[in-house]
Design an enzyme around this catalytic site. Sequence first.
Site, short mmCIF file in Angstrom:
data_model
loop_
_atom_site.label_atom_id
_atom_site.label_comp_id
_atom_site.label_asym_id
_atom_site.label_seq_id
_atom_site.Cartn_x
_atom_site.Cartn_y
_atom_site.Cartn_z
N LEU A 65 0.84 -1.20 0.00
CA LEU A 65 0.00 0.00 0.00
C LEU A 65 0.88 1.25 0.00
CD1 LEU A 65 -2.48 -1.34 2.71
CD2 LEU A 65 -2.77 -1.39 0.23
N PRO A 66 0.28 2.43 -0.25
CA PRO A 66 1.13 3.63 -0.38
C PRO A 66 1.89 4.03 0.90
CG PRO A 66 -1.03 3.99 -1.38
CD PRO A 66 -1.11 2.69 -0.65
N THR A 95 6.40 0.79 2.26
CA THR A 95 7.38 1.57 3.02
C THR A 95 6.61 2.51 3.93
OG1 THR A 95 8.89 1.50 1.15
CG2 THR A 95 9.34 3.14 2.86
N LYS A 170 15.13 0.52 5.27
CA LYS A 170 14.58 0.97 3.99
C LYS A 170 14.58 2.51 3.91
CE LYS A 170 12.04 1.27 0.26
NZ LYS A 170 12.65 1.15 -1.04
N LYS A 245 7.31 11.19 0.73
CA LYS A 245 6.87 10.48 1.94
C LYS A 245 8.06 9.83 2.65
CE LYS A 245 6.02 6.35 1.40
NZ LYS A 245 5.77 4.95 1.17
P1 NAD Z 1 0.92 2.78 -5.94
O1 NAD Z 1 0.30 4.04 -5.48
O2 NAD Z 1 1.20 2.58 -7.40
O3 NAD Z 1 0.03 1.53 -5.45
C1 NAD Z 1 -0.60 1.43 -4.20
C2 NAD Z 1 -1.93 0.71 -4.41
O4 NAD Z 1 -2.57 0.52 -3.14
C3 NAD Z 1 -2.92 1.50 -5.29
O5 NAD Z 1 -3.32 0.70 -6.38
C4 NAD Z 1 -4.07 1.79 -4.33
O6 NAD Z 1 -5.35 1.80 -4.98
C5 NAD Z 1 -3.96 0.64 -3.35
N1 NAD Z 1 -4.61 0.87 -2.06
C6 NAD Z 1 -4.52 1.93 -1.23
N2 NAD Z 1 -5.26 1.74 -0.12
C7 NAD Z 1 -5.86 0.52 -0.26
C8 NAD Z 1 -6.75 -0.24 0.54
N3 NAD Z 1 -7.18 0.20 1.73
N4 NAD Z 1 -7.17 -1.43 0.08
C9 NAD Z 1 -6.73 -1.91 -1.12
N5 NAD Z 1 -5.89 -1.24 -1.92
C10 NAD Z 1 -5.45 -0.04 -1.50
O7 NAD Z 1 2.27 2.64 -5.11
P2 NAD Z 1 3.54 1.72 -5.46
O8 NAD Z 1 4.47 2.48 -6.32
O9 NAD Z 1 3.06 0.36 -5.87
O10 NAD Z 1 4.21 1.64 -4.01
C11 NAD Z 1 3.67 0.84 -2.96
C12 NAD Z 1 4.61 0.90 -1.76
O11 NAD Z 1 5.89 0.40 -2.16
C13 NAD Z 1 4.85 2.33 -1.23
O12 NAD Z 1 4.92 2.28 0.16
C14 NAD Z 1 6.17 2.71 -1.86
O13 NAD Z 1 6.87 3.67 -1.08
C15 NAD Z 1 6.89 1.38 -1.90
N6 NAD Z 1 7.91 1.23 -2.95
C16 NAD Z 1 7.67 1.65 -4.23
C17 NAD Z 1 8.66 1.48 -5.19
C18 NAD Z 1 8.45 1.94 -6.63
O14 NAD Z 1 9.44 1.95 -7.39
N7 NAD Z 1 7.23 2.29 -7.04
C19 NAD Z 1 9.88 0.87 -4.87
C20 NAD Z 1 10.07 0.42 -3.57
C21 NAD Z 1 9.08 0.61 -2.62
#
Ligand code: NAD
Length: 294
Positions: A65-66, A95, A170, A245
């Site tokens: 999740l975000p 994260t 992280k 964030k």
């Molecule tokens: P994103 O915003 O693309 O995806 C998050 C998903 O969670 C969305 O599809 C959203 O609809 C869903 N969501 C939110 N609340 C929800 C709920 N209550 N129930 C069901 N679904 C829900 O984000 P991302 O890029 O996939 O990143 C996710 C996590 O991973 C973050 O914490 C980010 O910091 C971490 N991260 C991202 C990357 C990257 O390169 N994108 C790399 C490492 C870590």
Amino acid sequence: MGKIAFIGLGNMGAPMALNLVKAGRELAVYDLLPAGVAQLAAAGAQAAPSARQAVEGADIVITMLPASQHVEGLYIGEDLLAHIDPTALVIECSTIAPETARKVAAAAQARGIAMLDAPVSGGTAGAAAGTLTFIVGGDAGALARARPVLEQMGKNIFHAGPAGAGQVAKICNNMLLGVLMAGTAEALALGVANGLDPKVLSDIIAKSSGRNWATELYNPWPGVMDHAPASKGYAGGFGTDLMLKDLGLAAEAALATRSPIPLGELARNLYALHSAGGQGKLDFSSILNLYRKS
Ligand code: NAD
């Protein structure tokens, strides 16, 4: 092999879940948005109508999740923990703040549920390729149970320490990444403003002492690397707001321990300025736009 519930199918969650389906796992998936769910359903996963229904009967629950409020809101606010079998293992990959990870893990523990914080590094390319690095906090026994499923999504698995330790590691990594990306953008913009070709300068830096993850795999200048978000209009990838964030989490951790992070704070302000300029949803390498003159 028991059922896995996978909740959060965004830029990272969707490719991670796809790798589990490809590995032959039975998956129930859920996201608030339909796009990720449809993608997984087309690949053979079961689309659940709610998070509660996804976790029903699951041996393993994975969330991606975000931010902190989404994780705490789902497990504690919406009381998802009450619907998870006490014998199940929860692997929380977002994260988030270490104290939130500890709070949710303690709430899980109170119900007899084992929970790991397992944030990842490697970006969307690593998620798609199944080469992520998992940075795990929690009990060693729970990690041993998680390992086979983590190995189907990643290549490197580190045990950072007890609950919350994965998040601390992280946050340190991502603060450094934020600094390195801003520094790379600054150097490339300086070189181009002084007559250099961005590709030539990038090739030079990649084989010199300024090289880093951005110059090797994720160049911020459009057209230098075909696969990088910069060459795709900064779409997908790791959002500027997510980097902001993470730098905020680093600032909180620094305040709590009176640790100086002048470069981390400067980077946080740069990404805040960039986000305030309307580019928060673009990949974080678009920080280049703050520096670029043309
Ligand atoms: P994103 O915003 O693309 O995806 C998050 C998903 O969670 C969305 O599809 C959203 O609809 C869903 N969501 C939110 N609340 C929800 C709920 N209550 N129930 C069901 N679904 C829900 O984000 P991302 O890029 O996939 O990143 C996710 C996590 O991973 C973050 O914490 C980010 O910091 C971490 N991260 C991202 C990357 C990257 O390169 N994108 C790399 C490492 C870590």
